[in-house]
Design a protein around this motif. Sequence first.
Motif, PDB file in Angstrom:
ATOM      1  N   TYR A  47       0.856  -1.191   0.000  1.00  0.00           N
ATOM      2  CA  TYR A  47       0.000   0.000   0.000  1.00  0.00           C
ATOM      3  C   TYR A  47       0.890   1.238   0.000  1.00  0.00           C
ATOM      4  CZ  TYR A  47      -4.716  -1.842   1.007  1.00  0.00           C
ATOM      5  OH  TYR A  47      -5.951  -2.438   0.938  1.00  0.00           O
ATOM      6  N   TYR A  48       0.333   2.347  -0.482  1.00  0.00           N
ATOM      7  CA  TYR A  48       1.011   3.619  -0.335  1.00  0.00           C
ATOM      8  C   TYR A  48      -0.019   4.716  -0.121  1.00  0.00           C
ATOM      9  CZ  TYR A  48       0.063   4.429  -5.355  1.00  0.00           C
ATOM     10  OH  TYR A  48      -0.532   4.601  -6.586  1.00  0.00           O
ATOM     11  N   SER A  49       0.480   5.816   0.458  1.00  0.00           N
ATOM     12  CA  SER A  49      -0.404   6.932   0.789  1.00  0.00           C
ATOM     13  C   SER A  49       0.294   8.229   0.406  1.00  0.00           C
ATOM     14  CB  SER A  49      -0.699   6.918   2.288  1.00  0.00           C
ATOM     15  OG  SER A  49      -1.298   8.131   2.692  1.00  0.00           O
ATOM     16  N   GLN A  50      -0.412   9.076  -0.289  1.00  0.00           N
ATOM     17  CA  GLN A  50       0.168  10.358  -0.717  1.00  0.00           C
ATOM     18  C   GLN A  50      -0.152  11.483   0.254  1.00  0.00           C
ATOM     19  OE1 GLN A  50       0.025  10.807  -5.232  1.00  0.00           O
ATOM     20  NE2 GLN A  50      -1.627   9.355  -4.885  1.00  0.00           N
ATOM     21  N   ILE A  51      -1.323  11.401   0.906  1.00  0.00           N
ATOM     22  CA  ILE A  51      -1.731  12.424   1.866  1.00  0.00           C
ATOM     23  C   ILE A  51      -2.547  11.760   2.973  1.00  0.00           C
ATOM     24  CG2 ILE A  51      -1.749  14.392   0.267  1.00  0.00           C
ATOM     25  CD1 ILE A  51      -4.764  13.948  -0.007  1.00  0.00           C
ATOM     26  N   VAL A  52      -2.781  12.515   4.016  1.00  0.00           N
ATOM     27  CA  VAL A  52      -3.575  12.010   5.143  1.00  0.00           C
ATOM     28  C   VAL A  52      -4.972  11.621   4.668  1.00  0.00           C
ATOM     29  CG1 VAL A  52      -4.580  12.669   7.361  1.00  0.00           C
ATOM     30  CG2 VAL A  52      -2.272  13.380   6.793  1.00  0.00           C
ATOM     31  N   ASN A  53      -5.475  10.528   5.254  1.00  0.00           N
ATOM     32  CA  ASN A  53      -6.823  10.024   4.966  1.00  0.00           C
ATOM     33  C   ASN A  53      -7.007   9.537   3.532  1.00  0.00           C
ATOM     34  OD1 ASN A  53      -7.860  10.395   7.593  1.00  0.00           O
ATOM     35  ND2 ASN A  53      -8.242  12.564   7.162  1.00  0.00           N
ATOM     36  N   ASP A  54      -5.905   9.232   2.866  1.00  0.00           N
ATOM     37  CA  ASP A  54      -5.979   8.690   1.511  1.00  0.00           C
ATOM     38  C   ASP A  54      -4.867   7.669   1.321  1.00  0.00           C
ATOM     39  OD1 ASP A  54      -7.088   8.623  -1.157  1.00  0.00           O
ATOM     40  OD2 ASP A  54      -5.206   9.538  -1.788  1.00  0.00           O
ATOM     41  N   PHE A  55      -5.201   6.522   0.698  1.00  0.00           N
ATOM     42  CA  PHE A  55      -4.180   5.534   0.414  1.00  0.00           C
ATOM     43  C   PHE A  55      -4.627   4.695  -0.792  1.00  0.00           C
ATOM     44  CE2 PHE A  55      -6.899   2.481   2.498  1.00  0.00           C
ATOM     45  CZ  PHE A  55      -7.373   3.112   3.618  1.00  0.00           C
ATOM     46  N   GLN A  56      -3.656   4.087  -1.453  1.00  0.00           N
ATOM     47  CA  GLN A  56      -3.914   3.282  -2.648  1.00  0.00           C
ATOM     48  C   GLN A  56      -3.302   1.904  -2.495  1.00  0.00           C
ATOM     49  OE1 GLN A  56      -2.677   6.611  -3.200  1.00  0.00           O
ATOM     50  NE2 GLN A  56      -4.841   7.141  -3.370  1.00  0.00           N
ATOM     51  N   LYS A  57      -3.951   0.919  -3.114  1.00  0.00           N
ATOM     52  CA  LYS A  57      -3.408  -0.427  -3.125  1.00  0.00           C
ATOM     53  C   LYS A  57      -2.182  -0.482  -4.028  1.00  0.00           C
ATOM     54  CE  LYS A  57      -7.773  -2.827  -2.325  1.00  0.00           C
ATOM     55  NZ  LYS A  57      -8.758  -3.810  -2.848  1.00  0.00           N
ATOM     56  N   GLY A  58      -1.222  -1.280  -3.585  1.00  0.00           N
ATOM     57  CA  GLY A  58      -0.070  -1.567  -4.423  1.00  0.00           C
ATOM     58  C   GLY A  58      -0.312  -2.849  -5.195  1.00  0.00           C
ATOM     59  N   ASP A  59       0.757  -3.595  -5.438  1.00  0.00           N
ATOM     60  CA  ASP A  59       0.658  -4.797  -6.263  1.00  0.00           C
ATOM     61  C   ASP A  59       0.186  -6.037  -5.510  1.00  0.00           C
ATOM     62  OD1 ASP A  59       3.668  -3.511  -7.635  1.00  0.00           O
ATOM     63  OD2 ASP A  59       1.676  -3.403  -8.543  1.00  0.00           O
ATOM     64  N   ILE A  60       0.318  -6.039  -4.171  1.00  0.00           N
ATOM     65  CA  ILE A  60      -0.024  -7.234  -3.403  1.00  0.00           C
ATOM     66  C   ILE A  60      -0.819  -6.858  -2.147  1.00  0.00           C
ATOM     67  CG2 ILE A  60       1.902  -8.656  -4.234  1.00  0.00           C
ATOM     68  CD1 ILE A  60       3.312  -7.967  -1.521  1.00  0.00           C
ATOM     69  N   ALA A  61      -1.908  -6.115  -2.317  1.00  0.00           N
ATOM     70  CA  ALA A  61      -2.657  -5.583  -1.171  1.00  0.00           C
ATOM     71  C   ALA A  61      -3.552  -6.615  -0.483  1.00  0.00           C
ATOM     72  CB  ALA A  61      -3.500  -4.395  -1.628  1.00  0.00           C
ATOM     73  N   GLU A  62      -3.851  -7.711  -1.143  1.00  0.00           N
ATOM     74  CA  GLU A  62      -4.800  -8.664  -0.570  1.00  0.00           C
ATOM     75  C   GLU A  62      -4.313  -9.226   0.760  1.00  0.00           C
ATOM     76  OE1 GLU A  62      -6.023 -11.694  -3.289  1.00  0.00           O
ATOM     77  OE2 GLU A  62      -7.146 -12.798  -1.764  1.00  0.00           O
ATOM     78  N   GLY A  63      -5.189  -9.158   1.772  1.00  0.00           N
ATOM     79  CA  GLY A  63      -4.830  -9.677   3.087  1.00  0.00           C
ATOM     80  C   GLY A  63      -4.177  -8.648   3.991  1.00  0.00           C
ATOM     81  N   TYR A  64      -4.067  -7.414   3.521  1.00  0.00           N
ATOM     82  CA  TYR A  64      -3.483  -6.320   4.291  1.00  0.00           C
ATOM     83  C   TYR A  64      -4.461  -5.159   4.370  1.00  0.00           C
ATOM     84  CZ  TYR A  64       0.955  -8.695   3.233  1.00  0.00           C
ATOM     85  OH  TYR A  64       1.966  -9.620   3.110  1.00  0.00           O
ATOM     86  N   SER A  65      -4.321  -4.336   5.420  1.00  0.00           N
ATOM     87  CA  SER A  65      -5.073  -3.089   5.489  1.00  0.00           C
ATOM     88  C   SER A  65      -4.193  -2.022   6.121  1.00  0.00           C
ATOM     89  CB  SER A  65      -6.369  -3.255   6.294  1.00  0.00           C
ATOM     90  OG  SER A  65      -6.075  -3.533   7.646  1.00  0.00           O
ATOM     91  N   VAL A  66      -4.488  -0.767   5.803  1.00  0.00           N
ATOM     92  CA  VAL A  66      -3.714   0.364   6.326  1.00  0.00           C
ATOM     93  C   VAL A  66      -4.655   1.483   6.726  1.00  0.00           C
ATOM     94  CG1 VAL A  66      -1.606  -0.085   4.984  1.00  0.00           C
ATOM     95  CG2 VAL A  66      -3.423   1.360   4.021  1.00  0.00           C
TER      96      VAL A  66
END
Lengths: 112, 111
Positions: A47-66
């Motif tokens: 996962y990655y996040s550019q700003i507070v309260n926003d994040f995007q899935k990366g290549d292997i997001a399944e089974g993870y949360s942020v």
Amino acid sequence: DGGITQSPKYLFRKEGQNVTLSCEQNLNHDAMYWYRQDPGQGLRLIYYSQIVNDFQKGDIAEGYSVSREKKESFPLTVTSAQKNPTAFYLCASRFEMNTEAFFGQGTRLTVV
Amino acid sequence: GQNIDQPTEMTATEGAIVQINCTYQTSGFNGLFWYQQHAGEAPTFLSYNVLDGLEEKGRFSSFLSRSKGYSYLLLKELQMKDSASYLCAVRDLISASKLTFGTGTRLQVTL
């Protein structure tokens, strides 16, 4: 001293349990990342996040949360749905207008 | 999406020069990074290229050709402490925050 801190360095959990890995930075960086690294492998983006309260899935997001409730913090939860959670987890941050990413020292998670 | 290729392993002799290649295919390119990672440690930044050409920084240099989707990291006067993995990473054009890493090249420096 400014930096990016991951804790703990080593973590052991039983299969089926959720576990949360901490990542804190005091560099005033906008973007934060979570990567997973398996033995002898490169880094894969979770996962990655550019700003507070926003994040995007990366290549292997399944089974993870942020979450990204504060600029300084970007915790990663490894859920029981992640089939192969044992790995080295690296958190990184980057000042959006700058170029390089800085990494924390990593958390080695072992699920038994 | 992005696809990044690097050789898995390389071996070189102390004092020699070694070139580690990285090829990439991407829907949008916005810069390439090289990182060094010693076993069990965090990656550390080495170099950044966004325009074609050579960037030199002491014993390390990095080259980029955007038209060929190709970069290399050149290490001169190799030292034993240079034994590490070298990771190539590409920044996405659309989402400038997204950094995708290759699988890394494990370099062994021998006497």
